[in-house]
Enzyme design. Structure first.
Site, PDB file in Angstrom:
ATOM      1  N   HIS A 108       3.793  -5.361 -10.338  1.00 42.09           N
ATOM      2  CA  HIS A 108       3.682  -3.873  -9.807  1.00 42.09           C
ATOM      3  C   HIS A 108       4.774  -3.261  -9.722  1.00 42.09           C
ATOM      4  CE1 HIS A 108       0.100  -5.604  -7.835  1.00 42.09           C
ATOM      5  NE2 HIS A 108       0.503  -6.753  -7.224  1.00 42.09           N
TER       6      HIS A 108
ATOM      7  N   TYR B 166       6.283   6.372  -8.809  1.00 40.75           N
ATOM      8  CA  TYR B 166       6.093   5.143 -10.001  1.00 40.75           C
ATOM      9  C   TYR B 166       6.138   5.448 -11.266  1.00 40.75           C
ATOM     10  CZ  TYR B 166       1.749   3.062  -7.298  1.00 40.75           C
ATOM     11  OH  TYR B 166       0.755   3.308  -6.884  1.00 40.75           O
TER      12      TYR B 166
ATOM     13  N   PRO C  54      -7.033  -0.254 -12.043  1.00 38.31           N
ATOM     14  CA  PRO C  54      -7.385   0.914 -12.070  1.00 38.31           C
ATOM     15  C   PRO C  54      -6.269   1.726 -11.743  1.00 38.31           C
ATOM     16  CG  PRO C  54      -8.412  -0.462  -9.881  1.00 38.31           C
ATOM     17  CD  PRO C  54      -7.413  -0.703 -11.326  1.00 38.31           C
ATOM     18  N   ASN C  55      -6.027   3.016 -12.090  1.00 40.07           N
ATOM     19  CA  ASN C  55      -5.025   4.117 -12.119  1.00 40.07           C
ATOM     20  C   ASN C  55      -4.035   4.318 -12.964  1.00 40.07           C
ATOM     21  OD1 ASN C  55      -6.719   5.707 -10.388  1.00 40.07           O
ATOM     22  ND2 ASN C  55      -6.471   4.542  -8.915  1.00 40.07           N
TER      23      ASN C  55
ATOM     24  N   ALA D 227      -4.852  -1.432  -7.734  1.00 38.12           N
ATOM     25  CA  ALA D 227      -5.196  -1.142  -5.954  1.00 38.12           C
ATOM     26  C   ALA D 227      -6.437  -2.941  -5.452  1.00 38.12           C
ATOM     27  CB  ALA D 227      -5.651   0.076  -5.614  1.00 38.12           C
TER      28      ALA D 227
ATOM     29  N   ARG E 115       1.399  11.162 -12.048  1.00 42.60           N
ATOM     30  CA  ARG E 115       0.747  10.393 -10.027  1.00 42.60           C
ATOM     31  C   ARG E 115       1.921   9.433  -9.828  1.00 42.60           C
ATOM     32  NH1 ARG E 115      -1.131   4.317  -9.429  1.00 42.60           N
ATOM     33  NH2 ARG E 115      -2.215   4.115  -7.680  1.00 42.60           N
TER      34      ARG E 115
ATOM     35  N   ASN F 200      -1.046  -5.983 -13.844  1.00 43.98           N
ATOM     36  CA  ASN F 200      -0.857  -5.515 -12.741  1.00 43.98           C
ATOM     37  C   ASN F 200      -2.271  -4.877 -12.243  1.00 43.98           C
ATOM     38  OD1 ASN F 200      -0.426  -2.818 -11.138  1.00 43.98           O
ATOM     39  ND2 ASN F 200       1.395  -2.371 -12.478  1.00 43.98           N
TER      40      ASN F 200
ATOM     41  N   GLU G  32       1.362 -11.336 -11.795  1.00 40.60           N
ATOM     42  CA  GLU G  32       1.356  -9.875 -11.739  1.00 40.60           C
ATOM     43  C   GLU G  32       2.423  -9.340 -11.156  1.00 40.60           C
ATOM     44  OE1 GLU G  32      -0.701 -10.387  -7.730  1.00 40.60           O
ATOM     45  OE2 GLU G  32       0.367  -9.232  -6.357  1.00 40.60           O
TER      46      GLU G  32
ATOM     47  N   ARG H 235       5.750  -0.361   1.728  1.00 41.98           N
ATOM     48  CA  ARG H 235       4.754   0.813   1.260  1.00 41.98           C
ATOM     49  C   ARG H 235       4.045   0.613   3.134  1.00 41.98           C
ATOM     50  NH1 ARG H 235       2.596   1.659  -4.484  1.00 41.98           N
ATOM     51  NH2 ARG H 235       1.759   3.630  -3.106  1.00 41.98           N
TER      52      ARG H 235
HETATM   53  C1  DQA Z   1       0.856  -1.064  -7.909  1.00 42.02           C
HETATM   54  C2  DQA Z   1       0.990  -1.131  -6.722  1.00 42.02           C
HETATM   55  C3  DQA Z   1      -0.525  -1.351  -5.703  1.00 42.02           C
HETATM   56  O1  DQA Z   1      -0.784  -1.198  -4.394  1.00 42.02           O
HETATM   57  C4  DQA Z   1      -0.955   0.127  -6.065  1.00 42.02           C
HETATM   58  O2  DQA Z   1      -2.946   0.127  -6.073  1.00 42.02           O
HETATM   59  C5  DQA Z   1      -1.216   1.106  -7.895  1.00 42.02           C
HETATM   60  C6  DQA Z   1       0.109   0.260  -8.245  1.00 42.02           C
HETATM   61  C7  DQA Z   1       2.286  -1.253  -8.849  1.00 42.02           C
HETATM   62  O3  DQA Z   1       2.068  -0.998  -9.441  1.00 42.02           O
HETATM   63  O4  DQA Z   1       3.248  -0.266  -7.840  1.00 42.02           O
HETATM   64  O5  DQA Z   1      -2.126   1.736  -8.640  1.00 42.02           O
HETATM   65  O6  DQA Z   1      -0.043  -2.217  -8.262  1.00 42.02           O
END
Ligand code: DQA
Length: 143
Positions: free
Chosen positions: A100, A23, A10-11, A77, A18, A74, A98, A107
């Site tokens: 990130h 990021y 998501p997102n 959240a 964003r 990835n 995984e 954070r």
């Molecule tokens: C994320 C880290 C997560 O905590 C966050 O909710 C994201 C992006 C990252 O790529 O740093 O949406 O996965």
């Protein structure tokens, strides 16, 4: 079978628009193109999929059985909340890494906890777009 799945949660479709300070300026398309170039050079096919919906990510992972040698994921959240995704990763055959983009340990405290990492093959955090590349290389070299 030489196929990798690049899965984003998501997102992440909003990358570039964003929290750019966290990021970076690159878009999801930039990531996908860069990983596609890399995998192609190594003789691998890449399928890319992004969803804002937990169930769609679960469906895609379930379908990965027998279809992909590995998954770069990835979970955004959902990393911090999804028992369902954890169960799916545990249930499927292809190794999942995984990734990130940000250093989740630098954070908010809730981001330090991953429900998924214990059932993943590996985890890469805080290296930006390079994390996806390293994950692809690790899956290719694992073969
Ligand atoms: C994320 C880290 C997560 O905590 C966050 O909710 C994201 C992006 C990252 O790529 O740093 O949406 O996965």
């Amino acid at each position: 079978m030489k196929r990798l799945l690049l899965l984003n949660g998501p997102n992440l479709n909003m990358l570039g628009n964003r929290e750019n300070d966290v990021y970076g300026d690159f878009s999801l398309a930039d990531i996908e193109e860069s990983i596609e170039r890399l995998t192609k050079e190594c003789g691998y096919e890449l399928e890319c999929f992004q969803s804002n919906h937990e169930g769609e990510l679960i469906d895609k992972l379930q379908d990965a059985n027998g279809q992909f040698t590995g998954v770069i994921f990835n979970p955004a959240a959902y990393t911090h909340t999804s028992v369902a995704l954890r169960d799916t990763i545990k249930a499927i055959e292809p190794p999942v890494i995984e990734v990130h983009i940000s250093n989740v340990h630098r954070r908010e405290e809730f981001r330090s906890k991953s429900l998924l990492a214990p059932v993943c093959y590996g985890q890469i955090v805080g290296l930006g777009i390079k994390g996806y590349k390293l994950a692809a290389m690790a899956l290719i070299e694992k073969e």
